[in-house]
Design a protein around this motif. Structure first.
Motif, PDB file in Angstrom:
ATOM      1  N   TRP A 155       0.832  -1.203   0.000  1.00  0.00           N
ATOM      2  CA  TRP A 155       0.000   0.000   0.000  1.00  0.00           C
ATOM      3  C   TRP A 155       0.869   1.257   0.000  1.00  0.00           C
ATOM      4  N   LEU A 156       1.931   1.261   0.824  1.00  0.00           N
ATOM      5  CA  LEU A 156       2.835   2.412   0.852  1.00  0.00           C
ATOM      6  C   LEU A 156       3.549   2.585  -0.484  1.00  0.00           C
ATOM      7  N   ALA A 157       3.897   1.472  -1.125  1.00  0.00           N
ATOM      8  CA  ALA A 157       4.534   1.553  -2.440  1.00  0.00           C
ATOM      9  C   ALA A 157       3.579   2.151  -3.467  1.00  0.00           C
ATOM     10  N   THR A 158       2.316   1.743  -3.424  1.00  0.00           N
ATOM     11  CA  THR A 158       1.313   2.317  -4.327  1.00  0.00           C
ATOM     12  C   THR A 158       1.155   3.807  -4.076  1.00  0.00           C
ATOM     13  N   LEU A 159       1.090   4.192  -2.816  1.00  0.00           N
ATOM     14  CA  LEU A 159       0.956   5.599  -2.458  1.00  0.00           C
ATOM     15  C   LEU A 159       2.140   6.409  -2.961  1.00  0.00           C
ATOM     16  N   ALA A 160       3.338   5.856  -2.836  1.00  0.00           N
ATOM     17  CA  ALA A 160       4.534   6.556  -3.302  1.00  0.00           C
ATOM     18  C   ALA A 160       4.526   6.725  -4.813  1.00  0.00           C
ATOM     19  N   LEU A 161       4.102   5.695  -5.529  1.00  0.00           N
ATOM     20  CA  LEU A 161       4.049   5.790  -6.989  1.00  0.00           C
ATOM     21  C   LEU A 161       3.061   6.860  -7.434  1.00  0.00           C
ATOM     22  N   VAL A 162       1.921   6.930  -6.770  1.00  0.00           N
ATOM     23  CA  VAL A 162       0.876   7.863  -7.184  1.00  0.00           C
ATOM     24  C   VAL A 162       1.221   9.294  -6.799  1.00  0.00           C
ATOM     25  N   THR A 163       1.784   9.492  -5.612  1.00  0.00           N
ATOM     26  CA  THR A 163       2.000  10.858  -5.125  1.00  0.00           C
ATOM     27  C   THR A 163       3.373  11.429  -5.462  1.00  0.00           C
ATOM     28  N   ILE A 164       4.333  10.560  -5.769  1.00  0.00           N
ATOM     29  CA  ILE A 164       5.699  11.041  -6.039  1.00  0.00           C
ATOM     30  C   ILE A 164       6.089  10.857  -7.500  1.00  0.00           C
ATOM     31  N   ARG A 165       5.939   9.618  -8.000  1.00  0.00           N
ATOM     32  CA  ARG A 165       6.424   9.349  -9.352  1.00  0.00           C
ATOM     33  C   ARG A 165       5.525   9.934 -10.437  1.00  0.00           C
ATOM     34  N   LEU A 166       4.203   9.788 -10.278  1.00  0.00           N
ATOM     35  CA  LEU A 166       3.300  10.245 -11.334  1.00  0.00           C
ATOM     36  C   LEU A 166       3.416  11.738 -11.623  1.00  0.00           C
ATOM     37  N   PRO A 167       3.455  12.612 -10.616  1.00  0.00           N
ATOM     38  CA  PRO A 167       3.584  14.039 -10.934  1.00  0.00           C
ATOM     39  C   PRO A 167       4.852  14.376 -11.710  1.00  0.00           C
ATOM     40  N   LEU A 168       5.891  13.562 -11.553  1.00  0.00           N
ATOM     41  CA  LEU A 168       7.156  13.831 -12.238  1.00  0.00           C
ATOM     42  C   LEU A 168       7.161  13.312 -13.673  1.00  0.00           C
ATOM     43  N   ASP A 169       6.439  12.202 -13.907  1.00  0.00           N
ATOM     44  CA  ASP A 169       6.536  11.528 -15.201  1.00  0.00           C
ATOM     45  C   ASP A 169       5.290  11.595 -16.066  1.00  0.00           C
ATOM     46  N   SER A 170       4.181  12.092 -15.547  1.00  0.00           N
ATOM     47  CA  SER A 170       2.921  11.987 -16.286  1.00  0.00           C
ATOM     48  C   SER A 170       2.961  12.738 -17.607  1.00  0.00           C
ATOM     49  N   ALA A 171       3.644  13.871 -17.660  1.00  0.00           N
ATOM     50  CA  ALA A 171       3.660  14.662 -18.887  1.00  0.00           C
ATOM     51  C   ALA A 171       4.288  13.901 -20.034  1.00  0.00           C
ATOM     52  N   ALA A 172       5.228  13.042 -19.723  1.00  0.00           N
ATOM     53  CA  ALA A 172       5.928  12.299 -20.778  1.00  0.00           C
ATOM     54  C   ALA A 172       5.271  10.964 -21.086  1.00  0.00           C
ATOM     55  N   ARG A 173       4.270  10.568 -20.303  1.00  0.00           N
ATOM     56  CA  ARG A 173       3.717   9.227 -20.470  1.00  0.00           C
ATOM     57  C   ARG A 173       2.228   9.218 -20.742  1.00  0.00           C
TER      58      ARG A 173
END
Length: 227
Positions: free
Chosen positions: A150-168
Motif C-alpha cells: 500500500w505504501l509503495a502504491t501511495l509513493a508511486l501515485v503521489t511522487i512518481r506520477l507528478p514527475l513523469d505523467s507529462a511524458a507518459r
C-alpha cells in the motif's frame, strides 16, 4: 467479559467487491492510457487544450471515455475506502461492542500518523480476537506485505506520477501502479478474510476447545482504548 457482536461478514464481502471494482477500473484506465493516452495528450496539446469544429469531433469520444474512466477510478476508490472503514469499525466492535469509532478515522486521516497507525490498529483487532497459538508469524507476514505494498502504491501515485505523467500520457498511470495496487488490494482482502474468519471461529461452539494465543505481556498498551 466483554460484550461483543457478530463478526462483520457482510461488511467484509463489501470490501472484497469494492476492492475488485477499484482494481478493474484502474486496469481499464491503464489500458486506455497505453492504447490512446499518448496520442490523445498530443492532440490536446496541439489544439491548445480547446479543440473546435472538426478537431473537437476527432477527440471528443476519447475525452469522454477518459473522463468516465477517471470517475470510475475515483468512485471505486472512495467506495473501497468507505467499505474498509465500515468493516474495521465493526471488526473492532465484534471484539468489544463499546469500541469507539474515532480511532479508525484518526488512524487513516491524520497525516503522518496514517503511515503507520492503520496497520497497528488492525493488528490490535487481530490480537483482541484471541487467535489460536502459532498464527502470529503468518499474520505479521500478511499484514506487513499488505502495508508495504500500500505504501509503495501511495509513493508511486503521489511522487512518481507528478514527475513523469507529462511524458507518459494523460495521467502517467501504467503497469507499475496497476501491479502495486492489485497486490495491495489482494493482500488487504487477505487481512480482512483472515480476521473475519478468526472472529467467526471464535464464536463457534468449538472455540473453547482450541488453544488460545498467549495474552499480551503486562505493561503493553494497545494503540487505542475507548474512554
Amino acid at each position: 467479559m466483554r460484550h461483543t457482536q457478530a463478526p462483520p461478514s457482510r461488511a467484509a464481502s463489501a470490501v472484497y467487491v469494492t476492492l475488485a471494482a477499484q482494481v478493474l477500473s484502474l486496469a481499464a484506465l491503464v489500458i486506455f492510457e497505453q492504447v490512446r493516452g499518448r496520442q490523445l495528450a498530443a492532440q490536446l496539446a496541439a489544439f491548445g487544450g480547446r479543440p473546435q469544429g472538426a478537431e473537437a469531433e476527432a477527440v471528443v469520444g476519447a475525452v469522454t471515455v477518459f473522463a468516465v474512466l477517471i470517475m470510475l477510478v475515483a468512485g471505486t476508490s472512495v467506495a473501497a475506502g468507505a467499505a474498509y472503514a465500515t468493516w474495521l469499525v465493526r471488526a473492532r466492535q465484534a471484539n468489544d461492542r463499546s469500541a469507539a469509532t474515532a480511532p479508525v478515522a484518526a488512524a487513516w486521516l491524520i497525516p503522518g500518523v496514517n503511515l503507520v497507525a492503520p496497520a497497528l490498529l488492525l493488528d490490535e483487532v487481530w490480537r483482541g480476537a484471541r487467535p489460536p497459538a502459532g498464527r502470529r508469524g503468518r499474520w505479521l507476514a500478511l499484514l506487513a506485505g499488505w502495508w508495504l505494498s500500500w505504501l509503495a502504491t501511495l509513493a508511486l501515485v503521489t511522487i512518481r506520477l507528478p514527475l513523469d505523467s507529462a511524458a507518459r500520457g494523460l495521467t502517467g498511470v501504467g503497469a507499475p501502479e496497476l501491479l502495486c495496487a492489485a497486490v495491495a488490494a489482494a493482500l488487504c482482502a487477505g487481512t480482512v478474510r483472515e480476521l473475519t474468519r478468526l472472529q467467526r471461529a471464535a464464536r463457534s461452539p468449538l472455540a473453547s476447545l482450541r488453544p488460545l494465543a498467549a495474552e499480551p505481556a503486562s505493561g503493553s498498551t494497545p494503540l487505542s482504548h475507548p474512554m
